[in-house]
Enzyme design. Structure first.
Site, PDB file in Angstrom:
ATOM      1  N   SER A  43       0.828  -1.199   0.000  1.00 42.02           N
ATOM      2  CA  SER A  43       0.000   0.000   0.000  1.00 42.02           C
ATOM      3  C   SER A  43       0.868   1.257   0.000  1.00 42.02           C
ATOM      4  O   SER A  43       1.652   1.467  -0.919  1.00 42.02           O
ATOM      5  CB  SER A  43      -0.960  -0.044   1.194  1.00 42.02           C
ATOM      6  OG  SER A  43      -2.026   0.853   1.020  1.00 42.02           O
ATOM      7  N   ASP A 157      -5.837  -3.836  -2.136  1.00 38.34           N
ATOM      8  CA  ASP A 157      -4.825  -3.472  -1.144  1.00 38.34           C
ATOM      9  C   ASP A 157      -4.132  -4.681  -0.510  1.00 38.34           C
ATOM     10  O   ASP A 157      -4.766  -5.561   0.055  1.00 38.34           O
ATOM     11  CB  ASP A 157      -5.505  -2.643  -0.049  1.00 38.34           C
ATOM     12  CG  ASP A 157      -4.518  -1.889   0.809  1.00 38.34           C
ATOM     13  OD1 ASP A 157      -3.549  -2.493   1.274  1.00 38.34           O
ATOM     14  OD2 ASP A 157      -4.723  -0.675   1.007  1.00 38.34           O
TER      15      ASP A 157
END
Length: 261
Positions: A43, A157
């Site tokens: 991320s 993610d």
């Protein structure tokens, strides 16, 4: 570090805007001549790690970060699959650094994303792949950003499956791995969660903390630069977050030197 044999890996965790502390960590490591041979990121850690691997100029990245209007980096999406689009972030990455493939990077790097169909972490670092595509997949928080289609599979993610990608750094050849956890402390917070966004942000932080456990167990050292609560939306604190990253390295520099010696 002449004659050293250990390869040093940096595993940068996710944490949205708190990930800007990674910039301070890298800056301080360089100031102390600590080698960075391999970087993995999830991320926000993928965004910072990929950017640094692509230019090896931390001062330039800090300047870009401080002069970027981050509130303009997320555009509304008309898709049923997301609320906003993360594409402006990647467009900024490609504008500043170019359309980099993994084979173009100065430092071996991998971005971690989660495969929707299996829920498993996937390590993106194949030479011909565009770095921006891998980062986009890694930062795409489910329900907020659009999932990313890569070779007939959707990804989102990486924090959902591996928020502190230590294992990936070792698989790339790191002998020792310094992990950087940029999540705020998850014990009872002292202020009220006054709206839905803050409640969701708190829930995601708790999930990411759980997904960091494996990384904690595998790392040689874990740095935690965030010393107080910041929400994912506290873009006004970018300078402070970078400073916290630097300060954390300075606090632990003797342990770091022993580790990489």
């Amino acid at each position: 570090m002449i004659g050293r044999t250990k390869k040093v890996g940096l595993a940068l965790g996710g944490g949205t805007i708190r990930g800007m502390a990674h910039l301070g960590v890298i800056k301080a490591l360089l100031n102390y001549n600590i080698p960075i041979d391999i970087i993995t990121g999830t991320s926000a850690g993928a965004l910072v790690g990929g950017a640094y691997s692509g230019c090896k100029d931390i001062q330039r990245l800090i300047k870009i970060t401080k002069t970027t209007h981050w509130k303009h980096m997320m555009g509304f999406s008309l898709s049923k699959k997301s609320l906003v689009s993360a594409s402006p972030i990647i467009r900024l990455f490609e504008k500043e650094l170019g359309f980099l493939r993994f084979s173009d990077l100065y430092i071996p790097f991998a971005a971690i994303a989660t495969e929707i169909s299996t829920g498993k972490p996937v390590v993106f670092n194949t030479p011909e792949m565009f770095v921006g595509t891998a980062i986009l997949a890694s930062i795409s928080v489910p329900g907020v950003f659009m999932p990313v289609l890569i070779q007939d599979e959707y990804y989102f993610d990486g924090g959902a499956s591996d928020n502190l990608p230590v294992k990936a750094a070792k698989e790339l050849g790191a002998d020792v791995v310094i992990a950087v956890d940029v999540l705020p402390k998850t014990e009872r917070i002292q202020h009220p969660l006054s709206n839905l966004a803050l409640i969701a942000d708190r829930a995601i932080d708790l999930m990411l903390q759980f997904s960091s456990v494996t990384g904690y167990q595998a790392a040689n050292l874990v740095l935690k630069p965030i010393n107080r609560y910041f929400s994912s939306f506290d873009i006004k604190y970018i300078d402070e977050l970078i400073d916290l990253g630097e300060a954390c390295v300075e606090t632990h520099i003797e342990s770091i030197k022993k580790l990489v010696k």
